[in-house]
Design a protein around this motif. Structure first.
Motif, PDB file in Angstrom:
ATOM      1  N   MET A  39     -62.192  53.838 -38.601  1.00 11.52           N
ATOM      2  CA  MET A  39     -62.329  52.424 -39.556  1.00 11.52           C
ATOM      3  C   MET A  39     -61.274  51.482 -38.854  1.00 11.52           C
ATOM      4  N   ASN A  40     -60.883  52.062 -37.536  1.00 11.48           N
ATOM      5  CA  ASN A  40     -59.659  50.387 -36.756  1.00 11.48           C
ATOM      6  C   ASN A  40     -60.331  50.359 -35.830  1.00 11.48           C
ATOM      7  N   ASP A  41     -61.214  51.800 -35.183  1.00 10.76           N
ATOM      8  CA  ASP A  41     -62.096  51.203 -34.041  1.00 10.76           C
ATOM      9  C   ASP A  41     -63.154  50.393 -33.940  1.00 10.76           C
ATOM     10  N   VAL A  42     -63.463  50.397 -35.637  1.00 12.63           N
ATOM     11  CA  VAL A  42     -64.509  49.348 -35.922  1.00 12.63           C
ATOM     12  C   VAL A  42     -63.914  47.818 -36.169  1.00 12.63           C
ATOM     13  N   LYS A  43     -62.928  48.090 -36.584  1.00  8.88           N
ATOM     14  CA  LYS A  43     -61.824  46.761 -36.669  1.00  8.88           C
ATOM     15  C   LYS A  43     -61.842  46.053 -34.896  1.00  8.88           C
ATOM     16  N   VAL A  44     -61.118  46.657 -34.136  1.00 11.77           N
ATOM     17  CA  VAL A  44     -60.789  46.297 -32.897  1.00 11.77           C
ATOM     18  C   VAL A  44     -62.001  45.951 -31.503  1.00 11.77           C
ATOM     19  N   ASN A  45     -63.395  46.724 -32.369  1.00 11.51           N
ATOM     20  CA  ASN A  45     -64.468  47.024 -31.352  1.00 11.51           C
ATOM     21  C   ASN A  45     -64.869  45.874 -31.603  1.00 11.51           C
ATOM     22  N   LEU A  46     -65.136  45.218 -32.675  1.00 13.94           N
ATOM     23  CA  LEU A  46     -65.609  44.047 -33.128  1.00 13.94           C
ATOM     24  C   LEU A  46     -65.057  43.150 -32.735  1.00 13.94           C
ATOM     25  N   HIS A  47     -63.636  42.823 -33.402  1.00 14.04           N
ATOM     26  CA  HIS A  47     -62.939  41.652 -32.199  1.00 14.04           C
ATOM     27  C   HIS A  47     -63.128  42.006 -31.059  1.00 14.04           C
ATOM     28  N   ARG A  48     -62.471  42.523 -30.445  1.00 15.07           N
ATOM     29  CA  ARG A  48     -63.108  42.514 -29.234  1.00 15.07           C
ATOM     30  C   ARG A  48     -65.170  41.788 -28.271  1.00 15.07           C
ATOM     31  N   ALA A  49     -65.496  42.718 -29.368  1.00 10.54           N
ATOM     32  CA  ALA A  49     -66.908  42.122 -29.227  1.00 10.54           C
ATOM     33  C   ALA A  49     -66.994  40.793 -29.631  1.00 10.54           C
ATOM     34  N   ARG A  50     -66.230  39.942 -30.414  1.00 17.47           N
ATOM     35  CA  ARG A  50     -67.072  38.601 -30.893  1.00 17.47           C
ATOM     36  C   ARG A  50     -66.141  37.640 -30.092  1.00 17.47           C
ATOM     37  N   LYS A  51     -64.729  38.086 -30.118  1.00 19.00           N
ATOM     38  CA  LYS A  51     -63.636  37.432 -28.077  1.00 19.00           C
ATOM     39  C   LYS A  51     -64.713  37.601 -27.558  1.00 19.00           C
ATOM     40  N   SER A  52     -65.299  38.532 -27.352  1.00 20.93           N
ATOM     41  CA  SER A  52     -66.249  38.343 -25.527  1.00 20.93           C
ATOM     42  C   SER A  52     -67.261  37.349 -25.360  1.00 20.93           C
ATOM     43  N   VAL A  53     -67.702  37.112 -27.163  1.00 17.19           N
ATOM     44  CA  VAL A  53     -69.273  36.167 -26.670  1.00 17.19           C
ATOM     45  C   VAL A  53     -68.439  34.954 -26.944  1.00 17.19           C
ATOM     46  N   ARG A  54     -67.164  34.900 -28.009  1.00 16.41           N
ATOM     47  CA  ARG A  54     -66.739  33.544 -27.727  1.00 16.41           C
ATOM     48  C   ARG A  54     -66.062  33.147 -26.045  1.00 16.41           C
ATOM     49  N   GLU A  55     -65.446  33.707 -25.918  1.00 18.51           N
ATOM     50  CA  GLU A  55     -65.383  33.141 -24.254  1.00 18.51           C
ATOM     51  C   GLU A  55     -66.068  33.251 -23.788  1.00 18.51           C
ATOM     52  N   LYS A  56     -67.081  33.375 -23.646  1.00 20.39           N
ATOM     53  CA  LYS A  56     -68.353  33.624 -22.320  1.00 20.39           C
ATOM     54  C   LYS A  56     -69.065  31.595 -22.951  1.00 20.39           C
ATOM     55  N   LEU A  57     -69.423  31.610 -24.375  1.00 22.11           N
ATOM     56  CA  LEU A  57     -70.154  30.765 -24.898  1.00 22.11           C
ATOM     57  C   LEU A  57     -69.175  29.326 -24.510  1.00 22.11           C
ATOM     58  N   GLN A  58     -67.621  29.368 -24.812  1.00 16.92           N
ATOM     59  CA  GLN A  58     -66.804  28.319 -24.526  1.00 16.92           C
ATOM     60  C   GLN A  58     -66.856  28.389 -22.559  1.00 16.92           C
ATOM     61  N   ASN A  59     -67.243  29.347 -21.701  1.00 19.65           N
ATOM     62  CA  ASN A  59     -67.237  29.302 -20.190  1.00 19.65           C
ATOM     63  C   ASN A  59     -68.185  28.588 -20.314  1.00 19.65           C
ATOM     64  N   LEU A  60     -69.504  28.947 -20.625  1.00 27.85           N
ATOM     65  CA  LEU A  60     -70.546  28.251 -20.715  1.00 27.85           C
ATOM     66  C   LEU A  60     -70.191  26.621 -20.998  1.00 27.85           C
ATOM     67  N   GLN A  61     -70.127  25.905 -22.043  1.00 29.84           N
ATOM     68  CA  GLN A  61     -69.530  25.036 -22.755  1.00 29.84           C
ATOM     69  C   GLN A  61     -68.801  24.301 -21.710  1.00 29.84           C
ATOM     70  N   VAL A  62     -67.940  24.641 -21.528  1.00 27.51           N
ATOM     71  CA  VAL A  62     -66.685  24.369 -20.522  1.00 27.51           C
ATOM     72  C   VAL A  62     -67.111  23.813 -19.564  1.00 27.51           C
ATOM     73  N   TYR A  63     -67.170  25.337 -18.594  1.00 26.68           N
ATOM     74  CA  TYR A  63     -67.246  25.214 -17.420  1.00 26.68           C
ATOM     75  C   TYR A  63     -68.973  24.725 -16.182  1.00 26.68           C
ATOM     76  N   GLY A  64     -70.021  25.713 -17.592  1.00 27.05           N
ATOM     77  CA  GLY A  64     -71.333  25.635 -17.050  1.00 27.05           C
ATOM     78  C   GLY A  64     -71.625  26.752 -16.257  1.00 27.05           C
ATOM     79  N   LEU A  65     -70.388  27.908 -16.459  1.00 27.07           N
ATOM     80  CA  LEU A  65     -71.170  29.603 -16.192  1.00 27.07           C
ATOM     81  C   LEU A  65     -71.504  30.544 -16.842  1.00 27.07           C
TER      82      LEU A  65
END
Length: 171
Positions: free
Chosen positions: A145-171
């Motif tokens: 279950m800890n692997d689930v939590k860690v991987n979910l956090h990393r997945a959400r963080k990665s998606v959030r960072e990609k969307l922020q980079n698209l919004q701010v930098y257009g990347l």
């Protein structure tokens, strides 16, 4: 297992199994086939069902394994879900501008999710789209279950960072 137990515990999760298979395969017909195969396999393993604690998680694991086998056997490529987005009927009419903007945002979200590694995509699908608990996801994927939590956090963080980079930098 009796027919009654199958109808009350397994059949109600059929749609969830289908959505999970569809997310993994990206193909409607193959997802229907995998769902049917999973239900047949569950029915065929009736004697094992008496000792299960979480019937839904067991069914999801069977569906996942069958879908992954299909991907491996056919060198499957995930198709883009966005091609089918136009097939969904509108409940109420929105302005063309609002629809275009919403499609653009959802397109970016889907691209960000599809760029994730398979284990992150799967965990994100199970938690945020299918609404499974951490323990159910751990049971489905046969991980801690800890692997689930860690991987979910990393997945959400990665998606959030990609969307922020698209919004701010257009990347």
């Amino acid at each position: 297992m009796s027919l009654e137990r199958f109808l009350t515990q397994v059949v109600p999760v059929r749609q969830k199994l289908y959505r999970f298979a569809f997310r993994l395969l990206g193909n409607e017909e193959d997802a229907q086939d995998i769902t049917q195969d999973a239900l047949m396999k569950v029915w065929g393993m009736q004697e094992k069902m008496a000792e299960l604690q979480n019937m839904e998680a067991w069914c999801m694991r069977i569906t996942r394994n069958l879908a992954l086998d299909k991907i491996k056997s056919r060198k499957y490529r995930l198709s883009d879900d966005l091609d089918r987005a136009g097939e969904v009927p509108a409940i109420h009419q929105q302005s063309p501008h609002a629809v275009a903007e919403q499609n653009d945002v959802m397109g970016k979200v889907h691209v960000a999710i599809n760029a994730l590694p398979e284990k992150y995509r799967t965990i994100l699908q199970l938690r945020d789209i299918d609404g499974l608990s951490y323990q159910e996801i751990a049971d489905v994927l046969d991980i801690d279950m800890n692997d689930v939590k860690v991987n979910l956090h990393r997945a959400r963080k990665s998606v959030r960072e990609k969307l922020q980079n698209l919004q701010v930098y257009g990347l």
